[in-house]
Design a protein around this motif. Sequence first.
Motif, PDB file in Angstrom:
ATOM      1  N   UNK A  42      35.942  37.353  51.672  1.00 48.18           N
ATOM      2  CA  UNK A  42      36.891  38.207  50.938  1.00 48.18           C
ATOM      3  C   UNK A  42      37.764  37.370  50.013  1.00 48.18           C
ATOM      4  N   UNK A  43      38.055  37.912  48.841  1.00 49.90           N
ATOM      5  CA  UNK A  43      38.888  37.220  47.860  1.00 49.90           C
ATOM      6  C   UNK A  43      40.356  37.558  48.132  1.00 49.90           C
ATOM      7  N   UNK A  44      41.023  36.642  48.824  1.00 54.24           N
ATOM      8  CA  UNK A  44      42.427  36.867  49.179  1.00 54.24           C
ATOM      9  C   UNK A  44      43.373  36.414  48.073  1.00 54.24           C
ATOM     10  N   UNK A  45      42.850  36.007  46.927  1.00 50.07           N
ATOM     11  CA  UNK A  45      43.720  35.571  45.827  1.00 50.07           C
ATOM     12  C   UNK A  45      44.179  36.735  44.974  1.00 50.07           C
ATOM     13  N   UNK A 211      50.516  62.479  53.418  1.00 43.30           N
ATOM     14  CA  UNK A 211      50.447  61.242  54.196  1.00 43.30           C
ATOM     15  C   UNK A 211      50.326  60.027  53.281  1.00 43.30           C
ATOM     16  N   UNK A 212      49.626  60.189  52.165  1.00 39.86           N
ATOM     17  CA  UNK A 212      49.535  59.096  51.189  1.00 39.86           C
ATOM     18  C   UNK A 212      50.917  58.768  50.634  1.00 39.86           C
ATOM     19  N   UNK A 213      51.746  59.776  50.450  1.00 42.30           N
ATOM     20  CA  UNK A 213      53.091  59.554  49.921  1.00 42.30           C
ATOM     21  C   UNK A 213      53.958  58.783  50.911  1.00 42.30           C
ATOM     22  N   UNK A 214      53.664  58.918  52.194  1.00 38.11           N
ATOM     23  CA  UNK A 214      54.431  58.208  53.216  1.00 38.11           C
ATOM     24  C   UNK A 214      53.950  56.774  53.420  1.00 38.11           C
ATOM     25  N   UNK A 215      52.854  56.426  52.780  1.00 41.88           N
ATOM     26  CA  UNK A 215      52.245  55.119  52.997  1.00 41.88           C
ATOM     27  C   UNK A 215      52.728  54.108  51.962  1.00 41.88           C
ATOM     28  N   UNK A 216      53.087  52.897  52.371  1.00 44.38           N
ATOM     29  CA  UNK A 216      53.412  51.866  51.397  1.00 44.38           C
ATOM     30  C   UNK A 216      52.159  51.439  50.636  1.00 44.38           C
ATOM     31  N   UNK A 217      52.339  50.760  49.539  1.00 45.65           N
ATOM     32  CA  UNK A 217      51.194  50.283  48.774  1.00 45.65           C
ATOM     33  C   UNK A 217      50.408  49.249  49.565  1.00 45.65           C
ATOM     34  N   UNK A 218      49.115  49.222  49.339  1.00 45.47           N
ATOM     35  CA  UNK A 218      48.201  48.253  49.963  1.00 45.47           C
ATOM     36  C   UNK A 218      48.350  48.175  51.484  1.00 45.47           C
ATOM     37  N   UNK A 219      48.127  49.250  52.207  1.00 46.60           N
ATOM     38  CA  UNK A 219      48.203  49.158  53.668  1.00 46.60           C
ATOM     39  C   UNK A 219      47.120  48.247  54.253  1.00 46.60           C
ATOM     40  N   UNK A 220      46.016  48.121  53.536  1.00 44.46           N
ATOM     41  CA  UNK A 220      44.897  47.293  53.987  1.00 44.46           C
ATOM     42  C   UNK A 220      44.730  46.127  53.024  1.00 44.46           C
ATOM     43  N   UNK A 221      44.746  44.905  53.546  1.00 47.52           N
ATOM     44  CA  UNK A 221      44.560  43.723  52.721  1.00 47.52           C
ATOM     45  C   UNK A 221      43.096  43.459  52.413  1.00 47.52           C
ATOM     46  N   UNK A 222      42.854  42.363  51.718  1.00 52.68           N
ATOM     47  CA  UNK A 222      41.500  42.043  51.273  1.00 52.68           C
ATOM     48  C   UNK A 222      40.531  41.883  52.441  1.00 52.68           C
ATOM     49  N   UNK A 223      41.001  41.306  53.541  1.00 51.10           N
ATOM     50  CA  UNK A 223      40.109  41.076  54.677  1.00 51.10           C
ATOM     51  C   UNK A 223      39.770  42.384  55.394  1.00 51.10           C
ATOM     52  N   UNK A 224      40.764  43.250  55.548  1.00 49.36           N
ATOM     53  CA  UNK A 224      40.498  44.544  56.150  1.00 49.36           C
ATOM     54  C   UNK A 224      39.594  45.399  55.277  1.00 49.36           C
ATOM     55  N   UNK A 225      39.806  45.327  53.962  1.00 50.44           N
ATOM     56  CA  UNK A 225      38.956  46.068  53.034  1.00 50.44           C
ATOM     57  C   UNK A 225      37.506  45.606  53.161  1.00 50.44           C
TER      58      UNK A 225
END
Length: 336
Positions: A42-45, A211-225
């Motif tokens: 995964x590209x974590x950069x 529920x999307x409105x209650x979620x912060x941006x990027x709940x899942x990082x590159x590795x989880x994606x």
Amino acid sequence: MSARPSRIHGGPDGLGVPLHDFSTNSNACGPCPAALAAVQQADATRYPDAGYTALRARLAAFHGVDEARVLLAASASEFIFRVTALAAGQGVRTVWLPPLSYGDYAQAAAAHGLATVNKPGDAQLLWACEPSSPLGAAQESLSALADGRQTLLVLDRAYEPLRLSAVPTLTSRQFNTTWQLWTPNKALGLTGVRAAYAIAPLGQEGSAAALEQLCPSWPVGAHGEAMLQAWAGHKAQDWLAASLKTLREWKTRQITVCESLGWRCLPSEANFFCAQPALPQGLGLQEALAALRAQGIKLRDTTSFGLSGHVRLGVQPPAVQDALHNAWQQLRQTNS
């Protein structure tokens, strides 16, 4: 100043990583090679796509649902708290929990001031899990819950991919009336990668958007994606199917090992089961578990689930089972 809330879970603790860990339900055949490779590459950069466009499309196709019904979550626990927050914001005041269940359901309800009720018909928010935890069994009365008129039913399907026997209780039609929560990291043997997703009921796209409105941006990082992308691919699914055969063989052996120690094992359909240990003379359960932990063996006390006097054991390879057997025998000899 109030005390920090207690978080009871399996896996590493203040003593570090257990040498032999029965306390989690992660797939002991893992990690899945395809998923591990995807995570490592995964590209974590860079940030993930904030809308998770490709991932949502892949998961929607995998489950055969519309993309608008797929929501990403940082973890199952994160989604549990978020959907509870949505319910409370919509005026929900009562929640029903299975008699034996994961503690985060109750913690989320308490955090948002929801009252726990004893009858599903009295609740506006209902939780279910199948195969259930800690028992690994069918969720009692699940079909009736799915056919009811409750405001919100959330079905935790964390262990569905690790089902070793029986079949799901609900029909396709009933699944379309529930919120489904999926956490593939357990099935892939990658519990340290925190990523999950939910599927909204058919016709509940408005609630999904809320529920999307209650979620912060990027709940899942590159590795989880990357892990979730791999999860929906044929390499991971083929590996998982093969691992279930191995887990069935290991589970049969592990139950035999436990019963040889005089433990009473409860029925289970998943890659874990509960047992009531035959305690050595003069030792309580907590003392026995502490003695095992000192030898690098960790079991999950099920008191926090509402089942006292029992432990939950994830299915482990034969060598790990033998380590438990030998350590328990030594404990009995020491305290005889």
